[in-house]
Design an enzyme around this catalytic site. Sequence first.
Site, PDB file in Angstrom:
ATOM      1  N   LYS A   1      32.010  38.211  62.064  1.00 40.20           N
ATOM      2  CA  LYS A   1      33.064  38.530  61.098  1.00 40.20           C
ATOM      3  C   LYS A   1      33.838  39.757  61.590  1.00 40.20           C
ATOM      4  O   LYS A   1      33.697  40.858  61.067  1.00 40.20           O
ATOM      5  CB  LYS A   1      32.446  38.797  59.725  1.00 40.20           C
ATOM      6  CG  LYS A   1      31.669  37.631  59.148  1.00 40.20           C
ATOM      7  CD  LYS A   1      32.549  36.456  58.788  1.00 40.20           C
ATOM      8  CE  LYS A   1      33.424  36.779  57.595  1.00 40.20           C
ATOM      9  NZ  LYS A   1      34.182  35.590  57.138  1.00 40.20           N
TER      10      LYS A   1
ATOM     11  N   HIS B   1      25.183  26.212  55.114  1.00 41.03           N
ATOM     12  CA  HIS B   1      26.224  27.243  55.090  1.00 41.03           C
ATOM     13  C   HIS B   1      25.749  28.482  54.335  1.00 41.03           C
ATOM     14  O   HIS B   1      25.529  28.443  53.128  1.00 41.03           O
ATOM     15  CB  HIS B   1      27.462  26.638  54.411  1.00 41.03           C
ATOM     16  CG  HIS B   1      28.629  27.547  54.332  1.00 41.03           C
ATOM     17  ND1 HIS B   1      29.171  27.947  53.127  1.00 41.03           N
ATOM     18  CD2 HIS B   1      29.385  28.116  55.301  1.00 41.03           C
ATOM     19  CE1 HIS B   1      30.217  28.717  53.355  1.00 41.03           C
ATOM     20  NE2 HIS B   1      30.363  28.842  54.660  1.00 41.03           N
ATOM     21  N   ARG B   2      25.539  29.566  55.072  1.00 43.92           N
ATOM     22  CA  ARG B   2      24.939  30.796  54.530  1.00 43.92           C
ATOM     23  C   ARG B   2      23.556  30.502  53.942  1.00 43.92           C
ATOM     24  O   ARG B   2      23.130  31.133  52.974  1.00 43.92           O
ATOM     25  CB  ARG B   2      25.846  31.447  53.485  1.00 43.92           C
ATOM     26  CG  ARG B   2      27.274  31.687  53.970  1.00 43.92           C
ATOM     27  CD  ARG B   2      28.161  32.292  52.905  1.00 43.92           C
ATOM     28  NE  ARG B   2      29.571  32.071  53.208  1.00 43.92           N
ATOM     29  CZ  ARG B   2      30.585  32.316  52.389  1.00 43.92           C
ATOM     30  NH1 ARG B   2      30.341  32.853  51.199  1.00 43.92           N
ATOM     31  NH2 ARG B   2      31.829  32.067  52.738  1.00 43.92           N
TER      32      ARG B   2
ATOM     33  N   GLU C   1      23.811  28.455  59.069  1.00 44.83           N
ATOM     34  CA  GLU C   1      24.991  29.231  59.448  1.00 44.83           C
ATOM     35  C   GLU C   1      24.887  30.569  58.748  1.00 44.83           C
ATOM     36  O   GLU C   1      24.458  30.641  57.586  1.00 44.83           O
ATOM     37  CB  GLU C   1      26.266  28.493  59.003  1.00 44.83           C
ATOM     38  CG  GLU C   1      27.571  29.167  59.418  1.00 44.83           C
ATOM     39  CD  GLU C   1      28.133  30.123  58.378  1.00 44.83           C
ATOM     40  OE1 GLU C   1      29.117  30.829  58.668  1.00 44.83           O
ATOM     41  OE2 GLU C   1      27.575  30.193  57.249  1.00 44.83           O
TER      42      GLU C   1
ATOM     43  N   ASP D   1      26.585  34.914  58.710  1.00 45.17           N
ATOM     44  CA  ASP D   1      27.691  35.810  59.074  1.00 45.17           C
ATOM     45  C   ASP D   1      27.129  37.182  59.419  1.00 45.17           C
ATOM     46  O   ASP D   1      26.187  37.656  58.764  1.00 45.17           O
ATOM     47  CB  ASP D   1      28.655  35.956  57.897  1.00 45.17           C
ATOM     48  CG  ASP D   1      29.074  34.618  57.322  1.00 45.17           C
ATOM     49  OD1 ASP D   1      29.974  34.004  57.896  1.00 45.17           O
ATOM     50  OD2 ASP D   1      28.496  34.192  56.299  1.00 45.17           O
TER      51      ASP D   1
ATOM     52  N   ASP E   1      26.781  23.785  51.580  1.00 41.38           N
ATOM     53  CA  ASP E   1      25.996  24.675  50.730  1.00 41.38           C
ATOM     54  C   ASP E   1      24.763  23.967  50.176  1.00 41.38           C
ATOM     55  O   ASP E   1      23.884  24.609  49.610  1.00 41.38           O
ATOM     56  CB  ASP E   1      26.848  25.156  49.544  1.00 41.38           C
ATOM     57  CG  ASP E   1      28.053  25.974  49.968  1.00 41.38           C
ATOM     58  OD1 ASP E   1      28.002  26.609  51.037  1.00 41.38           O
ATOM     59  OD2 ASP E   1      29.058  25.986  49.217  1.00 41.38           O
TER      60      ASP E   1
ATOM     61  N   HIS F   1      28.452  38.160  54.450  1.00 39.60           N
ATOM     62  CA  HIS F   1      29.737  37.507  54.676  1.00 39.60           C
ATOM     63  C   HIS F   1      30.923  38.449  54.541  1.00 39.60           C
ATOM     64  O   HIS F   1      31.804  38.487  55.401  1.00 39.60           O
ATOM     65  CB  HIS F   1      29.914  36.330  53.706  1.00 39.60           C
ATOM     66  CG  HIS F   1      31.223  35.625  53.867  1.00 39.60           C
ATOM     67  ND1 HIS F   1      32.377  36.010  53.188  1.00 39.60           N
ATOM     68  CD2 HIS F   1      31.584  34.575  54.642  1.00 39.60           C
ATOM     69  CE1 HIS F   1      33.369  35.211  53.539  1.00 39.60           C
ATOM     70  NE2 HIS F   1      32.920  34.341  54.425  1.00 39.60           N
TER      71      HIS F   1
ATOM     72  N   GLU G   1      28.293  33.428  62.871  1.00 41.54           N
ATOM     73  CA  GLU G   1      29.728  33.727  62.765  1.00 41.54           C
ATOM     74  C   GLU G   1      29.939  35.232  62.845  1.00 41.54           C
ATOM     75  O   GLU G   1      29.413  35.989  62.018  1.00 41.54           O
ATOM     76  CB  GLU G   1      30.316  33.192  61.464  1.00 41.54           C
ATOM     77  CG  GLU G   1      31.814  33.491  61.372  1.00 41.54           C
ATOM     78  CD  GLU G   1      32.465  33.051  60.075  1.00 41.54           C
ATOM     79  OE1 GLU G   1      33.549  33.566  59.764  1.00 41.54           O
ATOM     80  OE2 GLU G   1      31.893  32.196  59.382  1.00 41.54           O
TER      81      GLU G   1
END
Length: 245
Positions: free
Chosen positions: A111, A7-8, A34, A36, A231, A49, A109
């Site tokens: 945004k 995640h990120r 992942e 953003d 994370d 993000h 993702e």
Amino acid sequence: MTNIFAHRGASGHYPENTMLAFTKAIEAGADGIELDVQMTKDGRIVVIHDEALDRTTTLKGFVKDTAYEKIRTASAAGKWKDSFKGVRVPLLSDVLRLAEKADFLINIELKNSIFRYEGMEEEVIKKVRFYGLEKRIIFSSFNHESMALCHTLAPDIERAVLTMDVIHQPERYAAAIPASGYHPKLGTPAVSAEAVKHLAKNQVALRPFTVNRPEDMKWLIKAGADAFFTDYPEQAVSVREECGK
């Protein structure tokens, strides 16, 4: 096998959404990352993000009001501050270039729920196609109209419904977009062993976020979840090995 998405990037230990965090995630054995994306004032697709620059960079203001040439000069160390020198906000193309050299999945993702960013879908798709990564990409967004547009523009690239709400009959909702992934928030009634089985029967992949506790990782793996976002990819890989998956 349950796939592990960082995640990120490996954001539990490194500045989120940076090339360092992505590289460390892949080194840790994550199946994918992942990230953003937002659009700068001059139409560049950057990996960050928040709509605002304040939390994760040394700049202030909104991404949409700032040219990339300015953004690229800022530190993207965020809360880590002086612990990491020289980390910058990457372009999406920087990450895609990395993916050309290594075999991993990317959840992008979009945004665009607060600011619409007209034309962002087209730009993101163009870059994915340029690097030939269509089969390794999942698009997701809280803006489900954007996902419907992605289907129109690029039906061959996977799409997922990202939500913090509990959706009634999510398999039908996903089919209406259409999308083949359902990404709900962990801790809501949307995430359960029963939901994993039900969605699998309807060929919808359940990939909850953000899964940071080992006990949650374990039951999701044992339930046969398609994937989850964490994370801490190194820990997740270790838990998966313990589960024999």
